[in-house]
Design a protein around this motif. Structure first.
Motif, PDB file in Angstrom:
ATOM      1  N   GLU A 162      38.847  41.501  37.244  1.00 50.41           N
ATOM      2  CA  GLU A 162      39.208  41.805  38.406  1.00 50.41           C
ATOM      3  C   GLU A 162      40.605  42.318  38.376  1.00 50.41           C
ATOM      4  O   GLU A 162      41.681  41.820  38.095  1.00 50.41           O
ATOM      5  N   THR A 163      40.846  43.537  38.989  1.00 55.26           N
ATOM      6  CA  THR A 163      41.871  44.085  39.136  1.00 55.26           C
ATOM      7  C   THR A 163      42.414  44.444  40.496  1.00 55.26           C
ATOM      8  O   THR A 163      41.528  44.507  41.536  1.00 55.26           O
ATOM      9  N   LYS A 164      43.682  44.466  40.907  1.00 57.84           N
ATOM     10  CA  LYS A 164      44.059  44.994  42.112  1.00 57.84           C
ATOM     11  C   LYS A 164      45.202  45.880  42.102  1.00 57.84           C
ATOM     12  O   LYS A 164      46.011  45.854  40.934  1.00 57.84           O
TER      13      LYS A 164
ATOM     14  N   ASN B 176      45.716  34.719  43.875  1.00 56.26           N
ATOM     15  CA  ASN B 176      44.220  34.919  43.258  1.00 56.26           C
ATOM     16  C   ASN B 176      44.249  34.683  42.121  1.00 56.26           C
ATOM     17  O   ASN B 176      44.303  35.445  41.054  1.00 56.26           O
TER      18      ASN B 176
ATOM     19  N   GLU C 136      41.682  34.561  40.375  1.00 58.68           N
ATOM     20  CA  GLU C 136      40.919  35.067  39.415  1.00 58.68           C
ATOM     21  C   GLU C 136      41.099  36.564  38.893  1.00 58.68           C
ATOM     22  O   GLU C 136      40.444  37.247  38.058  1.00 58.68           O
ATOM     23  N   LEU C 137      42.148  37.017  39.386  1.00 61.92           N
ATOM     24  CA  LEU C 137      42.872  38.443  39.237  1.00 61.92           C
ATOM     25  C   LEU C 137      43.194  38.544  37.608  1.00 61.92           C
ATOM     26  O   LEU C 137      43.932  37.384  37.354  1.00 61.92           O
TER      27      LEU C 137
END
Length: 155
Positions: A28-30, A66, A68-69
């Motif tokens: 998971e990326t942001k 976050n 999960e990031l």
């Protein structure tokens, strides 16, 4: 007919298994964008320091908010004289950030930002600021004396 039914169910199970394993392996990326407003009296070195501090705070906040990031990318842009220019981009994984949170090693500096934002002085803070520490910003990729180029426009 029984053979085709078994073959179809085997294909469906194989596809479901493959889809499940792919979704587990995806990170998971942001990616985030932040804009700094530069006033006319601010030096380029102080603008870059402010951009680095903002990138560091943004990355730390994203990882904290976050769990999960796994990867964060932050792009810092600056505005000055109605010009909006990217000045740096930081991309780091959670594991690397936990090992070493120094922003400089995860950051790419856009060398032409200084010229595009209209800074004409050197990378050293002004003498009246009380510090003469040089900013570690890469030199522009092209010649800094673009005014000598017949195709150069400054408008």
């Amino acid at each position: 007919m029984n053979f085709y039914l078994r073959l179809l169910s085997a294909v469906i199970l194989a596809n479901l298994s493959l889809i499940a394993s792919i979704s587990i392996g995806l990170a998971e990326t942001k990616e985030g964008y932040v804009t700094l407003d530069s006033d006319g009296s601010q030096s380029f070195a102080s603008l870059m320091q402010q951009a680095e501090d903002l990138a560091k705070e943004s990355i730390a906040r994203e990882f904290q908010e976050n769990p999960e990031l796994t990867v964060v990318t932050v792009i810092i842009t600056a505005t000055r004289s109605r010009q909006l220019v990217p000045v740096l981009r930081s991309r780091v994984s959670r594991r690397d950030w936990q090992k070493d949170a120094r922003i400089e090693q995860w950051t790419r500096y856009f060398a032409d930002a200084k010229l595009l934002l209209g800074f004409r002085d050197s990378n050293i803070l002004p003498a009246n600021s009380g510090s003469s520490q040089a900013m570690n910003v890469p030199a522009p990729s092209r010649s800094a004396s673009r005014q000598n180029d017949p195709g150069f426009r400054d408008d």
